[in-house]
Every structure is written in structure tokens, then in C-alpha cells.
Motif scaffolding. Structure first.
Motif, short mmCIF file in Angstrom:
data_model
loop_
_atom_site.label_atom_id
_atom_site.label_comp_id
_atom_site.label_asym_id
_atom_site.label_seq_id
_atom_site.Cartn_x
_atom_site.Cartn_y
_atom_site.Cartn_z
N LYS A 179 -9.67 6.68 4.66
CA LYS A 179 -9.27 7.51 6.01
C LYS A 179 -9.64 8.61 6.02
N SER A 191 4.67 5.27 11.22
CA SER A 191 4.90 3.76 10.89
C SER A 191 3.97 3.24 9.76
N SER A 192 2.90 3.89 9.48
CA SER A 192 1.76 3.35 8.72
C SER A 192 2.23 3.81 7.10
N ASN A 193 3.37 4.69 7.12
CA ASN A 193 3.84 4.90 5.70
C ASN A 193 5.37 4.03 5.56
N LYS A 198 4.15 -4.17 10.44
CA LYS A 198 4.80 -2.97 10.61
C LYS A 198 5.47 -2.84 12.07
N THR A 205 6.31 7.35 1.09
CA THR A 205 6.32 6.04 1.56
C THR A 205 7.76 5.71 1.57
N SER A 219 0.83 -1.15 0.14
CA SER A 219 -0.11 -0.10 0.04
C SER A 219 0.83 1.35 0.02
N ASP A 278 -7.03 2.73 2.82
CA ASP A 278 -6.50 1.37 3.31
C ASP A 278 -6.82 0.32 2.08
N ALA A 296 -7.66 10.94 8.41
CA ALA A 296 -6.12 10.79 8.44
C ALA A 296 -5.34 12.21 8.55
N GLU A 310 -1.57 7.44 2.26
CA GLU A 310 -1.82 7.71 3.74
C GLU A 310 -3.40 7.70 3.76
N GLN A 368 6.56 3.14 17.17
CA GLN A 368 6.06 4.40 16.39
C GLN A 368 7.31 5.04 15.76
#
Length: 628
Positions: free
Chosen positions: A45, A501-503, A521, A60, A20, A26, A48, A23, A525
Motif C-alpha cells: 500500500k 478498522s484495517s488494523n 472488518k 494491530t 494480516s 495486503d 497508506a 498497515e 470505522q
């Protein structure tokens, strides 16, 4: 448009993995009993956080050790149409968001998307590779086929992918674009963008508001330096004698050719300039002549060299005009060189006229920048037309690629003063500047930038600042693009500490099969986290101590845990190694183990008492100084 998701069924070491890149969305998938993708879930999101500037859609980071598959992901995204057509064995698709309900799917195996894309059975013209428009059905989590991407040329936003890699197999700086699929892909290599792109970027940076600090903003403190660079084997057996003119000025300048630093202050700026250009031309003539001699020797024509030398010397007569004399010499040499090689007859005057043009461009430069053996040009806030013309000439393709390449090797050009880290920064940012400002006549609203290990060769401090400087760079660069999306790879935690962390996509390599493994992940963080804390994560380092030091500590522990007593030499060695350790907790713990192992070590006890004595004496001296 925006890249949301990549599914790789098989490509090099990547098997059945999804990635993915958004940002704000999902993307997840469901499989049927035959392990085919049956549904694709896209969730927006809505809350976000907007971490970066609005001009940046997403950033990313892909982290992984060598061979884990980081570069392979960038290769799929940046792959050109001709490469996709050649690649018959790989299976993958990329998902882009166009509008609220419209999406674009691009791939090279239509069978991968048939289970969750309706209407493909009616489109007999879809083939591999493909690029199609679809509409998303939120209830069924499937797509409905609308049309080929290129059929909606007037209504769709174009999408450009810019890939910057340290190494590229193609000799040109830019690949052809995929116009038939409305995806323009540009691949750039820092070493092949030329000098002008760097010069232009530095000038533009210097023209900023001085109160707004930017990378490389150093008006008249960064220089473009040009030096003569002749590397060839001089065959003294067949040396070409130049009959220089008897003109008084030329004769005076000749005195300085052998030692250009001697009495240089006696020359005017104009004389320094003439001397520099005449010296360059003399060396170029010698260089060309010896290239011809070497070629004739390699081809068994050595008996013809001496008669050729006499012919050239007799044909060209000395005059009071050194430029005319040198031009005649060069014309004769070039004619003989091309006749001898017999490979470039159609362009036998190409390098002669190129050198003539080069001299004219050098003559147009200001006199004051010719300093002894170098040309030193301060880079200010306004572009100088003469510098632009010279650099663009040197960047021209025929000077870089045509052979034998006689011109490209005679001048050494550099920007200074730069450290190796600053040089890496300059090369990368100038490459991006060149690509983003490139006038392809294609236009676009979104630019996806792919960076393969951009922090390579950079000092840790430059790595720490990279994301910050990169965002500022994208915000101020003149561009026709409204939005940017960025995907980069790295080994380092320095760049990751500027991303949530999501990126971050984390990869590992299966040591037995070599296949790519997508890890969960990171547990901590990453954004605004301490870089040392990230380094301590097992993913980056097995230990925060160098391997040699770690093995030395393990050796000390092994020796202290043995049941038999230590010998005298062993005691000294173990204690001296403990004294070298910089980490205080580890050092203290090892000293405790040593005292337990050697409780009666008088030498150790004496050292400890002397250290205590020194500390006490220091405290006494300090107190006495305060009372005075």
C-alpha cells in the motif's frame, strides 16, 4: 524485519484461517483444487497513511469474546523453538518481510508452503520446525527458496519477539532465546520481573523534562514502602527465649519493641534505624525457630524439640553486641534446620549468609527513611545505589525459588500511592521496560511486542488513554531497537477506538464446534469513533443496558401487553419500576404504555399533577427572585 501474515491450518481451535498484521501490505491467498495454498498475493500500500510515529511499524488489535482464539494467535507468534519442536500436530506458517524482495517464512509443516515455494525439493535438510529465506516472484505470486535463515546471520536483520502475559507456566521471567534461527523470543510475566525494574522505570520517568508530561512522572510523590511481614504459627509450648544484651542503648530500644509507635518521637533517626533492624532480626529468629519446630513435629520428632531448645539456649550467651548474639542464634538455627530437613546440605549456609547480606544492605540505607514500622523511600529523578543494591538482592533468583524460602516472605514491598488501575499500568509498563532494555547481548533492529489483554483490571479511563501512553512510552524508552511492531488482544472497544478498522482483527467462536471464526472488518470505522457507538455494535454488546435491567424492562412490557387488567399491587409495582428507569426515551415510552393500559389510574394522575405543580412553583420562585 516485519511480521506480515500468519496462516494457521490447524492449531487448537483455529482451522484454516489467515491473519494480516501490516498497515503497509495486503496479503491474500488462492487455493487449488485440493484446498492447498497455490498462490500468495503481496500488495504494498504505497499511499497508506502513517498514523503512528515512524518508530512504530504497525499496531494491530485482535478483538474477540472469551474462547474465540485471541490468545492462541499470540501463542503461535511467541512460541519458542523447544515448544515448536514438541508440538507435532499443529500446522502453520508465519511470513516476515526482510527487504524489498526478500522474505522469511517460519513454520512447523514444510508441506504447507511447498505448493507456492520453489526449490524446496532440492533442500533435503529442511525439517520441522523450519525458518528459511525466500525471494518473492510478483508475477507468479510464489516464492523461490534461497537458504536457511541462520546461514545468513551476517546479512540479515535480527528479529526479537517480546511477549507479556498475565500468567505464564514457566517459573522464570525469561525463556531461552531461539538463537539458532535468529529469532530471539522473550516471554515475561509482570509478577516475576522483580522490584528493581519498576524502581528504575519510575526514576527514569522522573528524570524527564518537567514540561513533558509522562505517565508516572511524579518526583518525590511516589514512594517505595518496605514493611516487615512475618506470617507463621507461633508454638508457645516451645518458645525460644532471647537473652538480649544489657547494653543501655539496646535495653532502651527494647522498650519500644512491644509498642513501636509509643514515644517514637523520642528516638533519633539512627535509633529508629537500629530499632527497626533489631526488631526485624528478632522476628526472623522466631520465624526460623518455629519453622524448625513445625518441621520436627511433622516428622514425628517432637520429643527432640525441648532438648534442642535447651542446647541452643545454652550454647549462645548474651553479649553487649546484639548483632553478634543474633548471628550466633541464627547460625545455630540454620545448622539445625538444614540437618533436620537433610535436603539442602550443600547449601546449608545459603540463607544464613543471605540474611546477613540483607542486613548489610538495609544498614546502608539512609537513616531518615526509617519511620516507625516502615521504610519509606521517595522516588526521585536519580537512582540511588543503595536502593538499587537492595532491590536487586531481593530480586535474585535464589531468594525467589529455593526452598524453604525463609527470606522472601519477611519483607513486604510496594510502590504507592497507586490505585488498582495504576498498579496494573505500572506492572505492565515495567515489564515492557525490563524486556526492552534487557541486555541479552543479541541486539536487533525490530522488536515485535505481544500483549495479551493489556487493559485487564484497568479502569475505563486508563483503557481510554492506553494507546496514547503506550506510544509515548515506546518513543522515549532507551533501547537498541530502531522499530517496534505491536499486536495486542482485548475484549474492549476502548483500545480499538485508537486504531483504524484495517488494523483490527475480529474473531468469533462457533458455539457448536468451538472453532475460531474470523469475521469481516467492523462495519463502522473504529478510529476516533465514539466509544458508546462502538459499544452499541452487536459484536461488543447485545445491549447497552445491563442484563438485569433489560430483563426488568422486558417484564414491564410483557405485563403491559397482557389482555387482562392489572391488579392494584401490580399497578404499583409496574409504575415504581418505570420510575427507576434512567433512559428518558425508554421511560417515556413505558409511561405511555402504562397510561394506555391504566387510563383511570387516579394515583398516577395525582403524581403527574403534583410534579407539574412543583415545576410551576419553581418557575414562579425564580421569577420573583429576579424582580427583587
Amino acid at each position: 524485519m516485519q511480521l506480515l501474515y500468519l496462516w494457521v491450518d490447524s492449531y487448537k481451535n483455529i482451522k484454516k484461517n489467515g491473519f494480516s498484521f501490516s498497515e503497509s501490505h495486503d496479503v491474500s491467498i488462492n487455493f487449488d483444487e485440493e484446498s492447498s495454498i497455490s498462490k500468495l498475493f503481496i500488495t504494498e500500500k504505497r499511499n497508506a497513511p502513517q498514523l503512528f510515529d515512524p518508530v512504530i511499524k504497525s499496531i494491530t488489535g485482535i478483538i474477540g469474546k472469551n474462547g474465540s482464539g485471541k490468545t492462541n494467535i499470540l501463542d503461535i507468534i511467541g512460541m519458542h523453538l523447544n515448544q515448536r519442536q514438541i508440538d507435532k500436530s499443529s500446522n502453520y506458517f508465519l511470513l516476515y518481510k526482510q527487504t524489498t524482495t526478500k522474505y522469511v517464512i517460519e513454520g512447523n509443516n514444510i508441506e504447507l508452503i511447498r505448493p507456492f515455494t520453489n526449490g524446496l525439493i532440492d533442500s533435503l535438510f529442511i525439517h520441522n520446525p523450519y525458518s528459511i529465506i525466500v525471494r518473492y516472484d510478483k508475477e507468479k505470486c510464489t516464492f523461490n527458496y534461497i537458504d536457511f535463515l541462520q546461514e545468513e546471520r551476517k546479512s540479515i536483520n535480527s528479529f526479537t519477539v517480546l511477549s507479556a502475559k498475565q500468567e505464564e507456566y514457566n517459573l522464570r521471567s525469561m525463556f531461552p532465546t531461539d538463537t539458532s534461527y535468529l529469532f530471539q523470543r522473550i516471554s515475561l510475566q509482570p509478577s516475576r520481573i522483580g522490584y528493581y525494574a519498576k524502581y528504575k522505570m519510575l526514576v527514569d520517568f522522573n528524570s524527564d523534562d518537567p514540561d513533558m508530561k509522562h505517565l508516572f512522572q511524579a518526583k518525590n510523590r511516589i514512594y517505595l514502602k518496605i514493611t516487615q511481614n512475618f506470617k507463621y504459627f507461633e508454638d508457645r509450648e516451645y518458645d525460644l527465649t532471647l537473652k538480649i544484651s544489657q547494653d543501655p542503648l539496646v535495653r532502651r530500644l527494647q522498650k519500644f519493641f512491644n509498642n513501636q509507635n509509643q514515644n517514637a518521637e523520642l528516638l533519633t533517626n539512627q535509633q529508629r534505624k537500629i530499632r527497626w533492624l533489631l526488631a526485624l532480626t528478632e522476628k526472623y529468629i522466631k520465624f526460623t525457630w518455629h519453622s524448625l519446630v513445625r518441621h520436627m513435629k511433622d516428622n514425628g520428632e517432637e520429643k527432640e524439640i525441648l532438648p534442642l531448645l535447651r542446647e541452643i539456649e545454652s550454647k549462645v550467651q548474651s553479649t553487649d553486641n546484639p548483632w553478634g548474639y543474633y548471628n550466633e542464634i541464627l547460625r545455630c538455627l540454620m545448622e539445625k534446620l538444614w540437618d533436620s530437613t537433610n535436603e539442602y546440605a550443600a547449601g546449608q549456609n545459603l540463607f544464613y549468609f543471605a540474611y546477613d547480606e540483607l542486613i548489610l544492605l538495609l544498614l546502608a540505607l539512609p537513616e531518615e527513611i526509617f519511620i516507625n514500622e516502615i521504610i519509606e523511600i521517595p522516588i526521585g529523578s536519580e537512582e540511588q545505589e543503595e536502593i538499587k543494591n537492595l532491590l536487586q538482592k531481593l530480586d535474585s533468583e535464589y531468594l525467589k525459588n529455593n526452598s524453604p524460602d525463609l527470606l522472601n516472605r519477611i519483607l513486604d514491598i510496594e510502590f504507592y500511592p497507586f490505585s488498582s488501575g495504576e498498579e496494573a499500568f505500572l506492572n505492565l509498563f515495567a515489564t515492557l521496560y525490563y524486556g526492552i532494555t534487557l541486555d541479552t547481548g543479541y541486539g536487533g533492529k525490530t522488536l515485535l511486542i505481544l500483549l495479551d489483554e493489556p487493559d485487564q483490571f484497568m479502569h475505563p479511563e486508563w483503557c481510554r488513554q492506553f494507546i496514547w501512553e503506550f506510544i509515548k512510552f515506546l518513543k522515549r524508552i532507551p533501547s537498541s531497537y530502531a522499530k517496534f511492531q505491536v499486536v495486542f488482544t482485548t475484549h474492549s472497544p476502548f483500545l480499538i477506538s485508537d486504531l483504524p478498522s484495517s488494523n483490527v482483527i475480529t474473531l468469533e467462536k462457533n458455539q457448536e464446534t468451538g472453532e475460531c471464526i474470523v469475521l469481516p472488518k467492523l462495519t463502522t470505522q473504529t478510529f476516533a469513533n465514539n466509544i458508546h457507538t462502538l459499544l452499541a455494535d452487536k459484536f461488543f454488546l447485545d445491549s447497552t443496558t445491563g442484563e438485569f435491567a433489560l430483563q426488568t424492562i422486558n417484564y414491564i412490557i410483557q405485563q403491559l401487553n397482557k389482555s387482562r387488567p392489572l391488579g392494584r399491587k401490580q399497578k404499583r409495582k409496574i409504575y415504581s419500576l418505570i420510575e427507576l428507569i434512567g433512559e428518558p426515551i425508554i421511560k417515556q415510552r413505558l409511561l405511555e404504555m402504562y397510561r394506555t393500559k391504566v387510563p383511570d389510574d387516579k394515583e398516577l394522575r395525582l403524581r403527574e399533577l403534583l410534579e407539574q405543580k412543583a415545576k410551576i412553583q419553581l418557575e414562579i420562585d425564580t421569577l420573583e427572585d429576579e424582580d427583587r
